[in-house]
Motif scaffolding. Sequence first.
Motif: not given
Length: 150
Positions: A24-34, A88-97, A14-20
């Motif tokens: 759990l895993r924490v990923v960097k979201v590839d979003d050039a606008s944010h 859209m993706v029924p898999h538990l995840h939190w967006h931190v923006i 779901g993105g570049d893994v920063l920690w796991r």
Amino acid sequence: MTSSGNCPLCANPGGDVLWRNSRLRVVKVDDASHPGFTRVIWQDHVGEMSELRAAERDEIMSVVWQVEQAQRQVLRPGKINLAQLGNMVPHLHWHVIPRWADDSHFPQAIWAPAPPRPPAAEQAWQAHKARILALLPDFHTELAAALSRR
């Protein structure tokens, strides 16, 4: 890990893994606008927070809070948006923006159409965004260190 064959968060990180860890895993979201957009993903295919045991809910939320804290310390946003949708993706995840008053979508949600901006405002945001992008390696380092101390 339990998974669902057609779930993109089961099949891919779901993105570049920063920690796991094992849950759990924490990923960097590839979003050039944010810049700084980060996602906290429960490893097993679970759709809702209420499907987790209390200790598991505490664990995922503790990681969400640590992501938010690292964003605030390093990136210095004006606001943090937290979202747990799963429409859209029924898999538990939190967006931190992290959000800034001059970002491309402010004050709208990042999923809404960007409001029109005069060229000067867009140029100012691009300059601000460049400064934020330069801080991302520090944010990722701070976040990984904080999460490794868990």
